[in-house]
Design an enzyme around this catalytic site. Sequence first.
Site, PDB file in Angstrom:
ATOM      1  N   HIS A 124       0.868  -1.178   0.000  1.00  0.00           N
ATOM      2  CA  HIS A 124       0.000   0.000   0.000  1.00  0.00           C
ATOM      3  C   HIS A 124       0.907   1.231   0.000  1.00  0.00           C
ATOM      4  O   HIS A 124       2.009   1.189   0.557  1.00  0.00           O
ATOM      5  CB  HIS A 124      -0.829  -0.054   1.287  1.00  0.00           C
ATOM      6  CG  HIS A 124      -1.893   0.989   1.394  1.00  0.00           C
ATOM      7  ND1 HIS A 124      -1.627   2.281   1.770  1.00  0.00           N
ATOM      8  CD2 HIS A 124      -3.233   0.919   1.204  1.00  0.00           C
ATOM      9  CE1 HIS A 124      -2.762   2.966   1.812  1.00  0.00           C
ATOM     10  NE2 HIS A 124      -3.756   2.159   1.469  1.00  0.00           N
ATOM     11  N   ASP A 202       3.411  -4.022   8.098  1.00  0.00           N
ATOM     12  CA  ASP A 202       2.153  -3.295   7.944  1.00  0.00           C
ATOM     13  C   ASP A 202       1.026  -4.316   8.135  1.00  0.00           C
ATOM     14  O   ASP A 202       0.769  -5.137   7.254  1.00  0.00           O
ATOM     15  CB  ASP A 202       2.127  -2.662   6.552  1.00  0.00           C
ATOM     16  CG  ASP A 202       0.755  -2.113   6.190  1.00  0.00           C
ATOM     17  OD1 ASP A 202      -0.179  -2.230   7.000  1.00  0.00           O
ATOM     18  OD2 ASP A 202       0.632  -1.578   5.069  1.00  0.00           O
ATOM     19  N   GLN A 205      -4.326  -4.590   7.278  1.00  0.00           N
ATOM     20  CA  GLN A 205      -5.381  -5.497   6.811  1.00  0.00           C
ATOM     21  C   GLN A 205      -5.379  -6.815   7.570  1.00  0.00           C
ATOM     22  O   GLN A 205      -6.368  -7.543   7.538  1.00  0.00           O
ATOM     23  CB  GLN A 205      -5.208  -5.792   5.310  1.00  0.00           C
ATOM     24  CG  GLN A 205      -5.416  -4.591   4.409  1.00  0.00           C
ATOM     25  CD  GLN A 205      -6.851  -4.094   4.389  1.00  0.00           C
ATOM     26  OE1 GLN A 205      -7.795  -4.810   4.744  1.00  0.00           O
ATOM     27  NE2 GLN A 205      -7.027  -2.858   3.983  1.00  0.00           N
ATOM     28  N   LYS A 228     -10.278  -0.134  10.888  1.00  0.00           N
ATOM     29  CA  LYS A 228     -10.563  -1.288  10.032  1.00  0.00           C
ATOM     30  C   LYS A 228     -11.015  -2.493  10.852  1.00  0.00           C
ATOM     31  O   LYS A 228     -11.284  -3.556  10.308  1.00  0.00           O
ATOM     32  CB  LYS A 228      -9.323  -1.664   9.219  1.00  0.00           C
ATOM     33  CG  LYS A 228      -8.927  -0.610   8.190  1.00  0.00           C
ATOM     34  CD  LYS A 228      -7.814  -1.120   7.314  1.00  0.00           C
ATOM     35  CE  LYS A 228      -7.076  -0.027   6.565  1.00  0.00           C
ATOM     36  NZ  LYS A 228      -7.851   0.595   5.496  1.00  0.00           N
ATOM     37  N   CYS A 367      -4.723   2.548  -3.652  1.00  0.00           N
ATOM     38  CA  CYS A 367      -3.446   3.020  -3.077  1.00  0.00           C
ATOM     39  C   CYS A 367      -2.349   1.982  -3.264  1.00  0.00           C
ATOM     40  O   CYS A 367      -1.518   1.773  -2.374  1.00  0.00           O
ATOM     41  CB  CYS A 367      -3.586   3.373  -1.601  1.00  0.00           C
ATOM     42  SG  CYS A 367      -4.791   4.647  -1.292  1.00  0.00           S
TER      43      CYS A 367
HETATM   44  N1  7TS Z   1      -1.649  -0.531   4.734  1.00  0.00           N
HETATM   45  C1  7TS Z   1      -2.602  -1.253   4.146  1.00  0.00           C
HETATM   46  C2  7TS Z   1      -2.292  -2.660   3.704  1.00  0.00           C
HETATM   47  C3  7TS Z   1      -3.879  -0.699   3.982  1.00  0.00           C
HETATM   48  O1  7TS Z   1      -4.826  -1.433   3.412  1.00  0.00           O
HETATM   49  C4  7TS Z   1      -4.127   0.624   4.414  1.00  0.00           C
HETATM   50  C5  7TS Z   1      -5.445   1.292   4.193  1.00  0.00           C
HETATM   51  C6  7TS Z   1      -3.094   1.311   5.053  1.00  0.00           C
HETATM   52  C7  7TS Z   1      -1.865   0.715   5.187  1.00  0.00           C
HETATM   53  C8  7TS Z   1      -3.276   2.672   5.613  1.00  0.00           C
HETATM   54  O2  7TS Z   1      -4.058   2.621   6.761  1.00  0.00           O
HETATM   55  P1  7TS Z   1      -4.577   3.957   7.470  1.00  0.00           P
HETATM   56  O3  7TS Z   1      -5.503   3.462   8.520  1.00  0.00           O
HETATM   57  O4  7TS Z   1      -3.397   4.668   8.000  1.00  0.00           O
HETATM   58  O5  7TS Z   1      -5.278   4.735   6.392  1.00  0.00           O
HETATM   59  N2  7TS Z   1      -6.200   0.739   3.134  1.00  0.00           N
HETATM   60  C9  7TS Z   1      -7.279   1.267   2.541  1.00  0.00           C
HETATM   61  C10 7TS Z   1      -7.973   0.604   1.531  1.00  0.00           C
HETATM   62  O6  7TS Z   1      -7.677  -0.494   1.079  1.00  0.00           O
HETATM   63  N3  7TS Z   1      -9.005   1.367   1.121  1.00  0.00           N
HETATM   64  O7  7TS Z   1      -8.996   2.496   1.853  1.00  0.00           O
HETATM   65  C11 7TS Z   1      -7.931   2.445   2.742  1.00  0.00           C
END
Ligand code: 7TS
Length: 409
Positions: A124, A202, A205, A228, A367
């Site tokens: 991501h 990371d 997910q 999430k 992303c």
């Molecule tokens: N890493 C992964 C694998 C993700 O899916 C996401 C967010 C992030 C990092 C970033 O997380 P955040 O909470 O800091 O935003 N993924 C997504 C998505 O798949 N659709 O919207 C956000």
Amino acid sequence: MPRLDPEVVRKDFPILHTEAHGKPLVYLDSAATSQKPRQVIDRMVRFYEEENANVHRGIYELGEKATAAYEGAREACARWIGARDASSIVFTRGTTESINLVRYSWARANVREGDEILVTETEHHSNLIPWQLLAQETGATLRALPISPDDHTWRVDLLGEYVTDRTKLAAVQLKSNVLGTVNPVRAISDAVHAVGGRVVIDAAQAAPHVAFDVNDLDADFLAYSSHKMCGPTGAGVLYGRKDLLHEMPPFHGGGEMIREVWIDRATWAEVPHKFEAGTPNVAQAVGMGAAVEYLEGIGLDAIHDHEVELTAYAIERLLAIGATVYGPHDAAARPGVVSFNLPEVHPHDMATIVDQEGVCIRAGHHCAQPLMRTLGVPATARASFYLYNTKAEVDSLMEALDKAKGWFI
Ligand code: 7TS
């Protein structure tokens, strides 16, 4: 007997009983953010109604209640990932901020010109851009482990080539937000540790969907987000090995992260407070702790099995209408997320048309533009599932997709 009854679970989620475009809401975008159960919402309301005060400063009883709620959430967040010591848990705004903390604090102090940073083709942007910026700043080089052209899984067989004695850091995801695949990060940890490098995982997910233990992964750092996994936005975690956190310089400077301050210098508070400058997102952290307790009550194994079942059903039905499904087709390898394309419909049009039927899916590059480039597409449609989704909702998606196809043929 199914171990998780989504119809019972759904009663906990007020938003799932609302409508979109006059149709029952079918929410298939939990990989972007999950919905929130009444238990989490109520916990945050209770915090504001009965416990609200700033943390780590009140001499009075209310301040102690707020601090206990905040620190209790830290214990829950440690338990969720198998961390043995709650003080290895730093509260952040989410995965993105956690990864940037590692970049600004650990990496700036440790990564030099000529060093290599290992990522993968499935990362991501949150776990790629910070490392690009670091590489530009330091003269380090980024290398990306490729994926197999067949099932889009990591080419761990190439690790011998991609991990060198210059590898200072690997920054890799435990679960893909596009393919849903649960990745063999332990193989990366072992290879990178063997050359003296560090590993940041990371788990944005993975944390909501997969049981894991930071010790089994041999993680040096691990990041995840509350929103999430049934918790509020604005909260997340950076797990760090205590010895590393201890020797790292601070990230943000300000109140609460200090021990003693003079006009021209200061000393730092103990870990994790050294990394929590200013008034933290207290209510959100408390909500995140409540989300952990909610998910513990249901059981991650039951959630996982339920997601495998829904994913298998969705893949089967999508393949039957001629869709391209990215990633392995075995649902157990990639529970909860299905990215796909239909030959005659652009994914953005697909998402717009199914929205008219009350169905929320995501369309775009998710992303993960380098991954899209490898897959040879500008975008995909993505349906993602969680504990509250049902087979009937997959049917609703398929009916709505049928309408989308009808528009374009
Ligand atoms: N890493 C992964 C694998 C993700 O899916 C996401 C967010 C992030 C990092 C970033 O997380 P955040 O909470 O800091 O935003 N993924 C997504 C998505 O798949 N659709 O919207 C956000």
